[in-house]
Design a protein around this motif. Structure first.
Motif, PDB file in Angstrom:
ATOM      1  N   TYR A   1       0.831  -1.209   0.000  1.00 60.34           N
ATOM      2  CA  TYR A   1       0.000   0.000   0.000  1.00 60.34           C
ATOM      3  C   TYR A   1       0.864   1.258   0.000  1.00 60.34           C
ATOM      4  O   TYR A   1       0.653   2.167  -0.812  1.00 60.34           O
ATOM      5  N   ASP A   2       1.844   1.307   0.900  1.00 61.70           N
ATOM      6  CA  ASP A   2       2.691   2.503   0.994  1.00 61.70           C
ATOM      7  C   ASP A   2       3.587   2.675  -0.223  1.00 61.70           C
ATOM      8  O   ASP A   2       4.016   3.792  -0.530  1.00 61.70           O
ATOM      9  N   GLY A   3       3.864   1.569  -0.921  1.00 66.98           N
ATOM     10  CA  GLY A   3       4.733   1.638  -2.092  1.00 66.98           C
ATOM     11  C   GLY A   3       4.019   1.965  -3.380  1.00 66.98           C
ATOM     12  O   GLY A   3       4.637   1.953  -4.452  1.00 66.98           O
ATOM     13  N   THR A   4       2.735   2.270  -3.292  1.00 68.17           N
ATOM     14  CA  THR A   4       1.930   2.568  -4.479  1.00 68.17           C
ATOM     15  C   THR A   4       1.368   3.978  -4.392  1.00 68.17           C
ATOM     16  O   THR A   4       0.902   4.411  -3.336  1.00 68.17           O
ATOM     17  N   THR A   5       1.430   4.700  -5.501  1.00 66.64           N
ATOM     18  CA  THR A   5       0.889   6.058  -5.542  1.00 66.64           C
ATOM     19  C   THR A   5      -0.360   6.112  -6.417  1.00 66.64           C
ATOM     20  O   THR A   5      -0.592   5.224  -7.250  1.00 66.64           O
ATOM     21  N   VAL A   6      -1.139   7.163  -6.228  1.00 63.31           N
ATOM     22  CA  VAL A   6      -2.309   7.371  -7.081  1.00 63.31           C
ATOM     23  C   VAL A   6      -1.878   7.540  -8.529  1.00 63.31           C
ATOM     24  O   VAL A   6      -2.542   7.044  -9.450  1.00 63.31           O
ATOM     25  N   ASP A   7      -0.751   8.207  -8.755  1.00 61.90           N
ATOM     26  CA  ASP A   7      -0.250   8.380 -10.119  1.00 61.90           C
ATOM     27  C   ASP A   7      -0.010   7.037 -10.795  1.00 61.90           C
ATOM     28  O   ASP A   7      -0.320   6.857 -11.983  1.00 61.90           O
ATOM     29  N   GLU A   8       0.538   6.084 -10.042  1.00 59.85           N
ATOM     30  CA  GLU A   8       0.810   4.766 -10.620  1.00 59.85           C
ATOM     31  C   GLU A   8      -0.489   4.032 -10.953  1.00 59.85           C
ATOM     32  O   GLU A   8      -0.563   3.314 -11.957  1.00 59.85           O
ATOM     33  N   ILE A   9      -1.496   4.222 -10.131  1.00 58.40           N
ATOM     34  CA  ILE A   9      -2.795   3.591 -10.408  1.00 58.40           C
ATOM     35  C   ILE A   9      -3.402   4.175 -11.675  1.00 58.40           C
ATOM     36  O   ILE A   9      -3.873   3.444 -12.552  1.00 58.40           O
ATOM     37  N   THR A  10      -3.382   5.508 -11.784  1.00 55.56           N
ATOM     38  CA  THR A  10      -3.981   6.136 -12.963  1.00 55.56           C
ATOM     39  C   THR A  10      -3.192   5.829 -14.229  1.00 55.56           C
ATOM     40  O   THR A  10      -3.773   5.639 -15.298  1.00 55.56           O
ATOM     41  N   GLU A  11      -1.871   5.752 -14.102  1.00 58.96           N
ATOM     42  CA  GLU A  11      -1.043   5.408 -15.258  1.00 58.96           C
ATOM     43  C   GLU A  11      -1.349   4.003 -15.754  1.00 58.96           C
ATOM     44  O   GLU A  11      -1.361   3.738 -16.965  1.00 58.96           O
ATOM     45  N   ALA A  12      -1.621   3.085 -14.834  1.00 56.79           N
ATOM     46  CA  ALA A  12      -1.917   1.708 -15.219  1.00 56.79           C
ATOM     47  C   ALA A  12      -3.216   1.607 -16.012  1.00 56.79           C
ATOM     48  O   ALA A  12      -3.389   0.713 -16.843  1.00 56.79           O
ATOM     49  N   VAL A  13      -4.123   2.543 -15.747  1.00 53.10           N
ATOM     50  CA  VAL A  13      -5.419   2.528 -16.424  1.00 53.10           C
ATOM     51  C   VAL A  13      -5.435   3.467 -17.623  1.00 53.10           C
ATOM     52  O   VAL A  13      -6.243   3.313 -18.541  1.00 53.10           O
ATOM     53  N   GLY A  14      -4.519   4.438 -17.628  1.00 53.52           N
ATOM     54  CA  GLY A  14      -4.477   5.407 -18.715  1.00 53.52           C
ATOM     55  C   GLY A  14      -5.480   6.524 -18.555  1.00 53.52           C
ATOM     56  O   GLY A  14      -6.068   6.998 -19.545  1.00 53.52           O
ATOM     57  N   VAL A  15      -5.699   6.948 -17.288  1.00 51.86           N
ATOM     58  CA  VAL A  15      -6.608   8.064 -17.030  1.00 51.86           C
ATOM     59  C   VAL A  15      -5.883   9.095 -16.167  1.00 51.86           C
ATOM     60  O   VAL A  15      -4.779   8.852 -15.687  1.00 51.86           O
ATOM     61  N   SER A  16      -6.524  10.231 -15.963  1.00 50.58           N
ATOM     62  CA  SER A  16      -5.922  11.304 -15.182  1.00 50.58           C
ATOM     63  C   SER A  16      -6.232  11.156 -13.697  1.00 50.58           C
ATOM     64  O   SER A  16      -7.141  10.413 -13.305  1.00 50.58           O
ATOM     65  N   GLN A  17      -5.473  11.883 -12.872  1.00 53.16           N
ATOM     66  CA  GLN A  17      -5.783  11.922 -11.444  1.00 53.16           C
ATOM     67  C   GLN A  17      -7.189  12.468 -11.219  1.00 53.16           C
ATOM     68  O   GLN A  17      -7.902  12.012 -10.322  1.00 53.16           O
ATOM     69  N   ARG A  18      -7.566  13.436 -12.026  1.00 49.65           N
ATOM     70  CA  ARG A  18      -8.906  14.028 -11.891  1.00 49.65           C
ATOM     71  C   ARG A  18      -9.977  12.947 -12.051  1.00 49.65           C
ATOM     72  O   ARG A  18     -10.964  12.933 -11.313  1.00 49.65           O
ATOM     73  N   THR A  19      -9.762  12.044 -13.001  1.00 52.82           N
ATOM     74  CA  THR A  19     -10.715  10.950 -13.195  1.00 52.82           C
ATOM     75  C   THR A  19     -10.736  10.043 -11.980  1.00 52.82           C
ATOM     76  O   THR A  19     -11.812   9.629 -11.514  1.00 52.82           O
ATOM     77  N   PHE A  20      -9.566   9.728 -11.436  1.00 55.44           N
ATOM     78  CA  PHE A  20      -9.488   8.879 -10.245  1.00 55.44           C
ATOM     79  C   PHE A  20     -10.340   9.460  -9.126  1.00 55.44           C
ATOM     80  O   PHE A  20     -11.129   8.739  -8.490  1.00 55.44           O
ATOM     81  N   PHE A  21     -10.197  10.754  -8.878  1.00 54.85           N
ATOM     82  CA  PHE A  21     -10.886  11.375  -7.750  1.00 54.85           C
ATOM     83  C   PHE A  21     -12.379  11.596  -8.004  1.00 54.85           C
ATOM     84  O   PHE A  21     -13.101  12.008  -7.097  1.00 54.85           O
ATOM     85  N   ARG A  22     -12.832  11.303  -9.202  1.00 52.49           N
ATOM     86  CA  ARG A  22     -14.277  11.283  -9.441  1.00 52.49           C
ATOM     87  C   ARG A  22     -14.898  10.033  -8.819  1.00 52.49           C
ATOM     88  O   ARG A  22     -16.091  10.016  -8.501  1.00 52.49           O
ATOM     89  N   TYR A  23     -14.088   8.994  -8.691  1.00 53.50           N
ATOM     90  CA  TYR A  23     -14.595   7.711  -8.211  1.00 53.50           C
ATOM     91  C   TYR A  23     -14.183   7.392  -6.784  1.00 53.50           C
ATOM     92  O   TYR A  23     -14.913   6.699  -6.070  1.00 53.50           O
ATOM     93  N   PHE A  24     -13.024   7.865  -6.357  1.00 53.56           N
ATOM     94  CA  PHE A  24     -12.502   7.538  -5.040  1.00 53.56           C
ATOM     95  C   PHE A  24     -11.918   8.782  -4.386  1.00 53.56           C
ATOM     96  O   PHE A  24     -11.304   9.612  -5.060  1.00 53.56           O
ATOM     97  N   THR A  25     -12.089   8.893  -3.073  1.00 54.15           N
ATOM     98  CA  THR A  25     -11.561  10.054  -2.363  1.00 54.15           C
ATOM     99  C   THR A  25     -10.056   9.964  -2.157  1.00 54.15           C
ATOM    100  O   THR A  25      -9.405  10.974  -1.900  1.00 54.15           O
ATOM    101  N   GLY A  26      -9.507   8.763  -2.260  1.00 52.72           N
ATOM    102  CA  GLY A  26      -8.072   8.597  -2.069  1.00 52.72           C
ATOM    103  C   GLY A  26      -7.679   7.132  -2.097  1.00 52.72           C
ATOM    104  O   GLY A  26      -8.496   6.259  -2.385  1.00 52.72           O
ATOM    105  N   LYS A  27      -6.418   6.859  -1.776  1.00 56.66           N
ATOM    106  CA  LYS A  27      -5.912   5.487  -1.803  1.00 56.66           C
ATOM    107  C   LYS A  27      -6.648   4.578  -0.837  1.00 56.66           C
ATOM    108  O   LYS A  27      -6.888   3.409  -1.130  1.00 56.66           O
ATOM    109  N   ASP A  28      -6.989   5.114   0.332  1.00 60.79           N
ATOM    110  CA  ASP A  28      -7.633   4.260   1.331  1.00 60.79           C
ATOM    111  C   ASP A  28      -8.996   3.769   0.850  1.00 60.79           C
ATOM    112  O   ASP A  28      -9.358   2.606   1.051  1.00 60.79           O
ATOM    113  N   GLU A  29      -9.735   4.639   0.176  1.00 61.66           N
ATOM    114  CA  GLU A  29     -11.055   4.220  -0.292  1.00 61.66           C
ATOM    115  C   GLU A  29     -10.961   3.166  -1.390  1.00 61.66           C
ATOM    116  O   GLU A  29     -11.719   2.186  -1.388  1.00 61.66           O
ATOM    117  N   VAL A  30     -10.032   3.332  -2.307  1.00 62.14           N
ATOM    118  CA  VAL A  30      -9.903   2.336  -3.368  1.00 62.14           C
ATOM    119  C   VAL A  30      -9.357   1.027  -2.808  1.00 62.14           C
ATOM    120  O   VAL A  30      -9.722  -0.062  -3.263  1.00 62.14           O
TER     121      VAL A  30
END
Length: 214
Positions: A29-58
Protein backbone atom coordinates in the motif's frame (compact mmCIF):
# COMPACT_ATOMS: atom_id res chain seq x y z
CA UNK A 1 -31.25 -1.03 -17.66
CA UNK A 2 -27.98 0.85 -17.38
CA UNK A 3 -27.26 3.47 -20.01
CA UNK A 4 -24.12 3.39 -22.13
CA UNK A 5 -22.70 6.26 -20.06
CA UNK A 6 -23.35 4.41 -16.80
CA UNK A 7 -21.71 1.24 -18.13
CA UNK A 8 -18.67 3.23 -19.23
CA UNK A 9 -18.37 4.82 -15.80
CA UNK A 10 -18.64 1.40 -14.15
CA UNK A 11 -15.91 0.01 -16.42
CA UNK A 12 -13.61 2.91 -15.53
CA UNK A 13 -14.25 2.47 -11.81
CA UNK A 14 -13.64 -1.29 -12.03
CA UNK A 15 -10.44 -0.73 -13.98
CA UNK A 16 -9.11 1.69 -11.35
CA UNK A 17 -10.05 -0.71 -8.57
CA UNK A 18 -8.43 -3.65 -10.37
CA UNK A 19 -5.22 -1.73 -11.04
CA UNK A 20 -5.05 -0.53 -7.44
CA UNK A 21 -5.47 -4.02 -6.01
CA UNK A 22 -2.86 -5.45 -8.36
CA UNK A 23 -0.39 -2.75 -7.35
CA UNK A 24 -1.16 -2.91 -3.62
CA UNK A 25 -0.70 -6.68 -3.55
CA UNK A 26 2.54 -6.59 -5.52
CA UNK A 27 4.19 -3.39 -4.20
CA UNK A 28 2.39 -2.78 -0.93
CA UNK A 29 0.00 0.00 0.00
CA UNK A 30 2.69 2.50 0.99
CA UNK A 31 4.73 1.64 -2.09
CA UNK A 32 1.93 2.57 -4.48
CA UNK A 33 0.89 6.06 -5.54
CA UNK A 34 -2.31 7.37 -7.08
CA UNK A 35 -0.25 8.38 -10.12
CA UNK A 36 0.81 4.77 -10.62
CA UNK A 37 -2.80 3.59 -10.41
CA UNK A 38 -3.98 6.14 -12.96
CA UNK A 39 -1.04 5.41 -15.26
CA UNK A 40 -1.92 1.71 -15.22
CA UNK A 41 -5.42 2.53 -16.42
CA UNK A 42 -4.48 5.41 -18.72
CA UNK A 43 -6.61 8.06 -17.03
CA UNK A 44 -5.92 11.30 -15.18
CA UNK A 45 -5.78 11.92 -11.44
CA UNK A 46 -8.91 14.03 -11.89
CA UNK A 47 -10.71 10.95 -13.20
CA UNK A 48 -9.49 8.88 -10.25
CA UNK A 49 -10.89 11.37 -7.75
CA UNK A 50 -14.28 11.28 -9.44
CA UNK A 51 -14.60 7.71 -8.21
CA UNK A 52 -12.50 7.54 -5.04
CA UNK A 53 -11.56 10.05 -2.36
CA UNK A 54 -8.07 8.60 -2.07
CA UNK A 55 -5.91 5.49 -1.80
CA UNK A 56 -7.63 4.26 1.33
CA UNK A 57 -11.06 4.22 -0.29
CA UNK A 58 -9.90 2.34 -3.37
CA UNK A 59 -7.99 -0.11 -1.15
CA UNK A 60 -11.21 -0.93 0.68
CA UNK A 61 -13.32 -0.90 -2.47
CA UNK A 62 -13.66 -4.67 -2.83
CA UNK A 63 -14.50 -5.10 0.84
CA UNK A 64 -17.22 -2.47 0.48
CA UNK A 65 -18.67 -4.38 -2.47
CA UNK A 66 -18.83 -7.62 -0.47
CA UNK A 67 -20.39 -5.82 2.50
CA UNK A 68 -23.13 -4.38 0.29
CA UNK A 69 -23.95 -7.83 -1.07
CA UNK A 70 -23.85 -9.37 2.41
CA UNK A 71 -26.43 -6.89 3.71
CA UNK A 72 -28.60 -7.70 0.69
CA UNK A 73 -28.27 -11.41 1.52
CA UNK A 74 -29.33 -10.78 5.12
CA UNK A 75 -32.40 -8.84 3.98
CA UNK A 76 -33.34 -11.71 1.64
CA UNK A 77 -33.18 -14.50 4.26
CA UNK A 78 -36.51 -16.21 5.07
CA UNK A 79 -38.44 -14.65 7.94
CA UNK A 80 -38.63 -17.91 9.91
CA UNK A 81 -34.85 -18.02 10.46
CA UNK A 82 -33.51 -16.83 13.79
CA UNK A 83 -31.22 -13.77 13.65
CA UNK A 84 -28.01 -15.80 13.98
CA UNK A 85 -29.24 -18.35 11.44
CA UNK A 86 -29.97 -15.54 8.98
CA UNK A 87 -26.54 -13.98 9.50
CA UNK A 88 -24.73 -17.30 9.27
CA UNK A 89 -26.55 -18.39 6.11
CA UNK A 90 -26.14 -14.98 4.49
CA UNK A 91 -22.40 -15.65 4.63
CA UNK A 92 -22.12 -19.41 4.11
CA UNK A 93 -25.04 -19.99 1.72
CA UNK A 94 -24.45 -16.64 0.03
CA UNK A 95 -20.68 -17.23 -0.27
CA UNK A 96 -20.67 -17.77 -4.02
CA UNK A 97 -23.03 -14.88 -4.67
CA UNK A 98 -20.71 -12.62 -2.68
CA UNK A 99 -17.71 -14.02 -4.58
CA UNK A 100 -19.39 -13.21 -7.89
CA UNK A 101 -19.35 -9.55 -6.90
CA UNK A 102 -15.59 -9.74 -6.35
CA UNK A 103 -14.99 -11.74 -9.53
CA UNK A 104 -16.72 -9.05 -11.57
CA UNK A 105 -13.57 -7.01 -10.87
CA UNK A 106 -10.70 -9.35 -9.88
CA UNK A 107 -10.14 -13.07 -9.16
CA UNK A 108 -11.17 -14.05 -5.64
CA UNK A 109 -7.60 -15.11 -4.84
CA UNK A 110 -6.41 -11.56 -5.51
CA UNK A 111 -9.12 -10.19 -3.23
CA UNK A 112 -7.94 -12.54 -0.47
CA UNK A 113 -4.37 -11.30 -0.89
CA UNK A 114 -5.67 -7.72 -0.73
CA UNK A 115 -7.38 -8.57 2.53
CA UNK A 116 -3.97 -9.52 3.92
CA UNK A 117 -2.63 -6.14 2.83
CA UNK A 118 -5.46 -4.49 4.78
CA UNK A 119 -4.68 -6.55 7.87
CA UNK A 120 -0.96 -5.68 7.65
CA UNK A 121 -1.37 -1.93 6.97
CA UNK A 122 -2.29 0.06 10.12
CA UNK A 123 -4.05 2.92 8.34
CA UNK A 124 -6.15 0.50 6.29
CA UNK A 125 -6.91 -1.76 9.22
CA UNK A 126 -8.10 1.23 11.27
CA UNK A 127 -10.35 2.39 8.42
CA UNK A 128 -11.63 -1.15 7.94
CA UNK A 129 -12.52 -1.52 11.62
CA UNK A 130 -14.31 1.84 11.62
CA UNK A 131 -16.32 0.79 8.61
CA UNK A 132 -17.05 -2.60 10.20
CA UNK A 133 -18.57 -0.84 13.21
CA UNK A 134 -20.83 1.15 10.86
CA UNK A 135 -21.85 -2.00 9.02
CA UNK A 136 -22.65 -3.78 12.27
CA UNK A 137 -25.00 -0.93 13.18
CA UNK A 138 -26.69 -1.16 9.76
CA UNK A 139 -27.08 -4.94 10.05
CA UNK A 140 -28.42 -4.67 13.61
CA UNK A 141 -31.16 -2.41 12.31
CA UNK A 142 -31.94 -4.88 9.51
CA UNK A 143 -32.24 -7.66 12.09
CA UNK A 144 -34.41 -5.47 14.33
CA UNK A 145 -36.70 -4.75 11.40
CA UNK A 146 -36.95 -8.47 10.58
CA UNK A 147 -37.91 -9.23 14.18
CA UNK A 148 -40.29 -6.29 14.60
CA UNK A 149 -38.09 -4.71 17.27
CA UNK A 150 -36.86 -1.21 18.04
CA UNK A 151 -33.06 -1.40 17.80
CA UNK A 152 -32.71 1.60 20.11
CA UNK A 153 -34.89 0.07 22.83
CA UNK A 154 -33.99 -3.63 22.56
CA UNK A 155 -30.28 -4.58 22.84
CA UNK A 156 -30.64 -8.03 21.29
CA UNK A 157 -30.13 -7.10 17.60
CA UNK A 158 -26.87 -5.28 18.36
CA UNK A 159 -25.76 -8.07 20.70
CA UNK A 160 -26.43 -10.76 18.08
CA UNK A 161 -24.58 -8.81 15.40
CA UNK A 162 -21.67 -8.08 17.76
CA UNK A 163 -21.28 -11.80 18.53
CA UNK A 164 -21.55 -12.67 14.84
CA UNK A 165 -19.04 -9.96 13.92
CA UNK A 166 -16.58 -11.22 16.50
CA UNK A 167 -16.73 -14.74 15.08
CA UNK A 168 -16.26 -13.42 11.55
CA UNK A 169 -13.22 -11.35 12.54
CA UNK A 170 -11.71 -14.36 14.34
CA UNK A 171 -12.15 -16.47 11.20
CA UNK A 172 -10.76 -13.72 8.98
CA UNK A 173 -7.67 -13.33 11.14
CA UNK A 174 -7.13 -17.08 11.09
CA UNK A 175 -7.10 -17.43 7.32
CA UNK A 176 -5.40 -14.09 6.66
CA UNK A 177 -2.33 -15.29 8.57
CA UNK A 178 -2.28 -18.77 7.06
CA UNK A 179 -0.91 -20.10 3.80
CA UNK A 180 -4.09 -21.53 2.27
CA UNK A 181 -6.07 -19.02 0.22
CA UNK A 182 -8.42 -21.54 -1.36
CA UNK A 183 -11.87 -19.87 -1.34
CA UNK A 184 -13.73 -23.10 -0.53
CA UNK A 185 -11.44 -23.87 2.41
CA UNK A 186 -12.01 -20.35 3.71
CA UNK A 187 -15.78 -20.80 3.37
CA UNK A 188 -15.59 -24.02 5.40
CA UNK A 189 -13.36 -22.38 8.02
CA UNK A 190 -15.79 -19.48 8.32
CA UNK A 191 -18.73 -21.88 8.65
CA UNK A 192 -16.88 -23.79 11.38
CA UNK A 193 -16.29 -20.62 13.38
CA UNK A 194 -19.90 -19.50 13.02
CA UNK A 195 -21.24 -22.96 13.87
CA UNK A 196 -19.13 -22.91 17.01
CA UNK A 197 -20.80 -19.81 18.44
CA UNK A 198 -23.25 -21.73 20.62
CA UNK A 199 -20.80 -24.34 21.95
CA UNK A 200 -18.08 -21.73 22.39
CA UNK A 201 -20.27 -19.46 24.52
CA UNK A 202 -22.47 -21.97 26.33
CA UNK A 203 -20.55 -25.24 26.38
CA UNK A 204 -18.18 -26.67 28.96
CA UNK A 205 -14.69 -25.58 27.88
CA UNK A 206 -13.09 -28.06 30.24
CA UNK A 207 -14.77 -31.11 28.70
CA UNK A 208 -12.02 -33.65 27.91
CA UNK A 209 -11.28 -34.22 24.24
CA UNK A 210 -13.59 -31.48 23.04
CA UNK A 211 -12.84 -30.22 19.52
CA UNK A 212 -13.18 -26.43 19.53
CA UNK A 213 -12.35 -25.98 15.84
CA UNK A 214 -8.84 -24.64 16.46
Amino acid sequence: MHTLRERKKQRTRDALLRAAVELFTSRGYDGTTVDEITEAVGVSQRTFFRYFTGKDEVALGLVEMTVTRFVEEVRARPAHETPLQALRRAVVDGWYSINEVVESVVPVELYLRMYRVIEETPVLLAAHLRRSAEVEEDVARVIAEREGLDADADPRPRLAVAVFGGAMRAAERRWSTGEDLDPEEIRLLTARYLDGLGPALLGDWREPGADHGA
